[in-house]
Write an enzyme that holds these catalytic residues in place. Structure first.
Site, PDB file in Angstrom:
ATOM      1  N   GLY A   1       1.422   0.021  -9.310  1.00 28.27           N
ATOM      2  CA  GLY A   1       1.338  -0.078  -7.854  1.00 28.27           C
ATOM      3  C   GLY A   1       0.776  -1.397  -7.347  1.00 28.27           C
ATOM      4  O   GLY A   1       0.788  -2.424  -8.056  1.00 28.27           O
TER       5      GLY A   1
ATOM      6  N   HIS B   1      29.279  10.862  22.256  1.00 25.34           N
ATOM      7  CA  HIS B   1      28.722  10.309  23.493  1.00 25.34           C
ATOM      8  C   HIS B   1      27.841  11.337  24.182  1.00 25.34           C
ATOM      9  O   HIS B   1      28.216  12.505  24.242  1.00 25.34           O
ATOM     10  CB  HIS B   1      29.860   9.898  24.440  1.00 25.34           C
TER      11      HIS B   1
HETATM   12  C1  LIG Z   1      -0.136   1.895   4.924  1.00 20.69           C
HETATM   13  C2  LIG Z   1       1.147   1.967   4.135  1.00 20.69           C
HETATM   14  C3  LIG Z   1       2.243   2.588   4.684  1.00 20.69           C
HETATM   15  C4  LIG Z   1       3.425   2.665   3.966  1.00 20.69           C
HETATM   16  N1  LIG Z   1       4.494   3.276   4.559  1.00 20.69           N
HETATM   17  C5  LIG Z   1       5.658   3.345   3.898  1.00 20.69           C
HETATM   18  C6  LIG Z   1       6.765   4.002   4.476  1.00 20.69           C
HETATM   19  O1  LIG Z   1       6.694   4.509   5.598  1.00 20.69           O
HETATM   20  N2  LIG Z   1       7.921   4.054   3.776  1.00 20.69           N
HETATM   21  C7  LIG Z   1       8.037   3.485   2.532  1.00 20.69           C
HETATM   22  O2  LIG Z   1       9.126   3.542   1.941  1.00 20.69           O
HETATM   23  N3  LIG Z   1       6.987   2.860   1.947  1.00 20.69           N
HETATM   24  C8  LIG Z   1       5.806   2.791   2.598  1.00 20.69           C
HETATM   25  N4  LIG Z   1       4.738   2.193   2.004  1.00 20.69           N
HETATM   26  C9  LIG Z   1       4.907   1.645   0.649  1.00 20.69           C
HETATM   27  C10 LIG Z   1       4.817   2.774  -0.422  1.00 20.69           C
HETATM   28  O3  LIG Z   1       3.667   3.554  -0.163  1.00 20.69           O
HETATM   29  C11 LIG Z   1       4.754   2.162  -1.812  1.00 20.69           C
HETATM   30  O4  LIG Z   1       5.892   1.345  -2.001  1.00 20.69           O
HETATM   31  C12 LIG Z   1       4.727   3.201  -2.907  1.00 20.69           C
HETATM   32  O5  LIG Z   1       3.753   4.175  -2.654  1.00 20.69           O
HETATM   33  C13 LIG Z   1       4.444   2.527  -4.266  1.00 20.69           C
HETATM   34  O6  LIG Z   1       4.386   3.480  -5.301  1.00 20.69           O
HETATM   35  P1  LIG Z   1       3.924   3.047  -6.757  1.00 20.69           P
HETATM   36  O7  LIG Z   1       4.192   4.199  -7.672  1.00 20.69           O
HETATM   37  O8  LIG Z   1       4.492   1.742  -7.109  1.00 20.69           O
HETATM   38  O9  LIG Z   1       2.334   2.829  -6.648  1.00 20.69           O
HETATM   39  P2  LIG Z   1       1.130   3.863  -6.493  1.00 20.69           P
HETATM   40  O10 LIG Z   1       1.506   5.118  -5.828  1.00 20.69           O
HETATM   41  O11 LIG Z   1       0.016   3.066  -5.912  1.00 20.69           O
HETATM   42  O12 LIG Z   1       0.752   4.234  -7.999  1.00 20.69           O
HETATM   43  C14 LIG Z   1       0.124   3.351  -8.883  1.00 20.69           C
HETATM   44  C15 LIG Z   1      -0.841   4.143  -9.752  1.00 20.69           C
HETATM   45  O13 LIG Z   1      -1.233   3.338 -10.873  1.00 20.69           O
HETATM   46  C16 LIG Z   1      -2.598   3.579 -11.164  1.00 20.69           C
HETATM   47  N5  LIG Z   1      -3.087   2.422 -11.929  1.00 20.69           N
HETATM   48  C17 LIG Z   1      -3.184   1.137 -11.509  1.00 20.69           C
HETATM   49  N6  LIG Z   1      -3.607   0.344 -12.528  1.00 20.69           N
HETATM   50  C18 LIG Z   1      -3.779   1.141 -13.612  1.00 20.69           C
HETATM   51  C19 LIG Z   1      -4.175   0.895 -14.962  1.00 20.69           C
HETATM   52  N7  LIG Z   1      -4.465  -0.331 -15.416  1.00 20.69           N
HETATM   53  N8  LIG Z   1      -4.273   1.956 -15.799  1.00 20.69           N
HETATM   54  C20 LIG Z   1      -3.971   3.211 -15.366  1.00 20.69           C
HETATM   55  N9  LIG Z   1      -3.557   3.495 -14.110  1.00 20.69           N
HETATM   56  C21 LIG Z   1      -3.454   2.474 -13.243  1.00 20.69           C
HETATM   57  C22 LIG Z   1      -3.234   3.738  -9.771  1.00 20.69           C
HETATM   58  O14 LIG Z   1      -4.454   4.448  -9.833  1.00 20.69           O
HETATM   59  C23 LIG Z   1      -2.134   4.499  -9.017  1.00 20.69           C
HETATM   60  O15 LIG Z   1      -2.332   5.904  -9.070  1.00 20.69           O
HETATM   61  C24 LIG Z   1       3.523   2.108   2.663  1.00 20.69           C
HETATM   62  C25 LIG Z   1       2.409   1.489   2.095  1.00 20.69           C
HETATM   63  C26 LIG Z   1       1.233   1.422   2.819  1.00 20.69           C
HETATM   64  C27 LIG Z   1       0.039   0.765   2.191  1.00 20.69           C
END
Ligand SMILES: Cc1cc2nc3c(=O)[nH]c(=O)nc-3n(C[C@H](O)[C@H](O)[C@H](O)COP(=O)(O)OP(=O)(O)OC[C@H]3O[C@@H](n4cnc5c(N)ncnc54)[C@H](O)[C@@H]3O)c2cc1C
Ligand SMILES: NC(=O)c1ccc[n+]([C@@H]2O[C@H](COP(=O)([O-])OP(=O)(O)OC[C@H]3O[C@@H](n4cnc5c(N)ncnc54)[C@H](O)[C@@H]3O)[C@@H](O)[C@H]2O)c1
Length: 481
Positions: free
Chosen positions: A146, A446
């Site tokens: 993330g 429409h």
């Molecule tokens: C305020 C906000 C609003 C948003 N609104 C939208 C929206 O309306 N629509 C949309 O499409 N997107 C939206 N997004 C973007 C969306 O939330 C993200 O793109 C998405 O949640 C990313 O998911 P992810 O799995 O990549 O990361 P995450 O869900 O952050 O998961 C990453 C995980 O990895 C873990 N981790 C990190 N490093 C390590 C490590 N070294 N070892 C073990 N675990 C680790 C973390 O604890 C976390 O649980 C928004 C983002 C924000 C901040």
């Protein structure tokens, strides 16, 4: 140290990690999902869902505040900040619980709690909060760690008053006043919502582009629309310091970067930093993973396979810094997990058409590859659009992009009422390689906002000499479309 082995180790149990782990499991792999925190995902806990809950409250406040336009008088509006935040947290917690439920449904032997880093391209070390360490040997590894809010050094001296998306939704009540740093998706969505909920708000950005729009004309249009309602300070250098004599206030000083024009000073109870979200990669010790890093320290990878170079490492979701959006995290996680499980039989997947929506009012939507040139631009305006006027939401415009050599739709940028819906239709058309003439022949009811899409298609078709030029004010399709 505990020794563990698996086919696929997934680092991070967010949206991308859960998708990767599920896909790898379905492909028959022995999976270990490693999570440092509580999981619950950024989307459910501190991202998409709580932000949309706050926006929903702001929409209701705005409708009540503007009801008199329709001849409906409401009593003076009172916004109860505690109740607003209580609903945000209550509903958000439901979403988080449902995510945690699916996480906890994963068998315990397939999960590991702790912070992971690479020992080499096939080995991870994971340390939990108690300091217990495990070594994990995997045939392939998926990075799904993330991203997180970056807080520029400028705000160090006022750290106690700084909010990010990780803290703002935990407030018991609405803040008194907020300087929002960043006019990207997070800053615009939350800045406008706070403003509509009665919080004195100003939005600052060092750049003049807003909401991820690329086209300069669209940016101008968006700036002028939002400036009608919001205190926007764009293209400025910002400094922050504790406000003299008020320990619980931050003084923001700004100056136009161009050196000309606006400069000013204002005090706020809080600063909401929404200045971008770099990937969470530092803890991973990627130099040991055998992957090539770009100039930002992000592994180079193939978007069709999610594989990093010729390594056994895959990357998905915000960690890759590529289209950091929820639906892309799901798709990328699924592809990465599947390929990691099949390794070395890695397959290329076609990625969906780019689609990004900012949930402001009016909404901003960007579809397809908007950098493709040469292009024809089909235009439509919401100012006199029938349904938009009916709803008193007649602000914004549509810009449809087409390739003049193929007559195919390539993308769009839009600002307007509920363009979340139009943008889906356009994304589906772009992904389906649709010809603009074919699209113009599809049914348009429409009066609907979709008629603005027909107007822009009609404009494109006229430029391509596929239909006669459209006369503004013509009643061909009915009134005001
Ligand atoms: C305020 C906000 C609003 C948003 N609104 C939208 C929206 O309306 N629509 C949309 O499409 N997107 C939206 N997004 C973007 C969306 O939330 C993200 O793109 C998405 O949640 C990313 O998911 P992810 O799995 O990549 O990361 P995450 O869900 O952050 O998961 C990453 C995980 O990895 C873990 N981790 C990190 N490093 C390590 C490590 N070294 N070892 C073990 N675990 C680790 C973390 O604890 C976390 O649980 C928004 C983002 C924000 C901040
Ligand atoms: N509706 C949605 O889909 C949605 C909502 C929120 C977030 N997101 C995702 O989260 C990502 C991150 O959003 P974001 O808004 O935090 O980042 P962003 O990169 O979209 O915008 C950050 C803004 O902050 C400005 N900025 C950076 N440093 C600054 C500084 N020191 N001073 C002043 N301005 C500064 C940048 O110029 C930029 O305009 C988005 O790219 C998007 O993918 C999506």
């Amino acid at each position: 140290m505990k020794e563990l082995s698996c086919d696929v180790a997934v680092i991070g149990a967010g949206t991308a990690g859960l998708a990767a782990s599920g896909a790898a499991h379905r492909a028959g792999a022995k999976v270990l999902l490693i999570e440092s925190g509580s999981s619950g995902t950024t989307c459910a806990q501190v991202g998409c869902m709580p932000s949309k809950l706050l926006i929903a409250a702001a929409e209701v406040a705005h409708q009540a505040a503007t009801a008199s336009i329709f001849g409906i008088e409401t009593a003076p509006i009172r916004i109860d900040g505690r109740s607003v935040m209580a609903r945000v947290q209550h509903e958000r917690n439901r979403f988080v619980r449902s995510v945690l439920k699916s996480y906890e449904a994963i068998p315990a032997q397939s999960r590991l709690t702790g912070l992971a880093h690479f020992v080499d391209g096939q080995t991870l070390e994971v340390e939990n909060e108690a300091g217990e360490r495990s070594r994990v040997r995997a045939k392939a590894i998926v990075i799904a760690t993330g991203s997180r809010a970056s807080v520029p050094k400028t705000f160090q001296s006022v750290a106690a008053r700084v909010l990010t998306n990780e803290t703002i939704f935990e407030l018991e009540t609405l803040p008194a006043s907020v300087a929002v740093i960043g006019a990207g998706a997070v800053g615009l969505e939350l800045g406008q919502a706070l403003h509509r909920l009665g919080v004195r708000t100003a939005i600052f950005d060092r750049d003049t582009d807003i909401g991820g729009l690329r086209d300069e004309g669209m940016n101008r249009h968006a700036r002028s629309l939002f400036a009608e309602e919001l205190d926007l300070r764009l293209g400025v250098d910002i400094q922050a310091e504790p406000a003299p004599g008020a320990a619980d206030c931050v003084r923001i000083k700004w100056q136009a970067k161009s050196g000309e024009g606006a400069e000013g000073t204002a005090d706020f109870s809080h600063v909401l930093v929404a200045a971008g979200r770099p990937p969470n990669l530092e803890a991973l010790r990627l130099q040991r993973a055998g992957v090539k890093l770009d100039e930002h320290g992000v592994p180079e990878f193939d978007a069709g396979t999610l594989r990093c170079g010729d390594s056994r490492v895959f990357i998905a979701g915000d960690a890759s810094a590529w289209r950091p959006l929820l639906h892309e995290a799901v798709d990328a996680g699924t592809i990465a997990g599947h390929n990691a499980a099949r390794f070395p039989d890695v397959r290329v997947s076609t990625r969906s058409a780019p689609l990004a929506i900012t949930f402001t009012d009016p909404q901003i939507a960007i579809v397809g590859d908007t950098s493709l040139k040469p292009r024809l631009v089909g235009k439509a305006d919401f100012s006199d659009q029938g349904r938009a006027r009916v709803m008193n939401r007649n602000r914004g415009c549509v810009r449809l992009y087409a390739d003049p050599s193929t007559n195919r739709l390539t993308g769009a940028e839009m600002i307007g009422p509920a363009v979340e819906h139009l943008s889906h239709l356009i994304a589906w058309a772009v992904q389906g390689d649709a010809q603009v003439r074919e699209l113009l022949e599809l049914p348009f009811y429409h009066p609907t906002l979709e008629e603005a899409l027909r107007s822009a298609l009609r404009d494109l078709c006229a430029q391509l000499r596929l239909v006669p030029a459209y006369e503004v004010g013509s009643m061909e399709y009915g009134p005001a479309i």
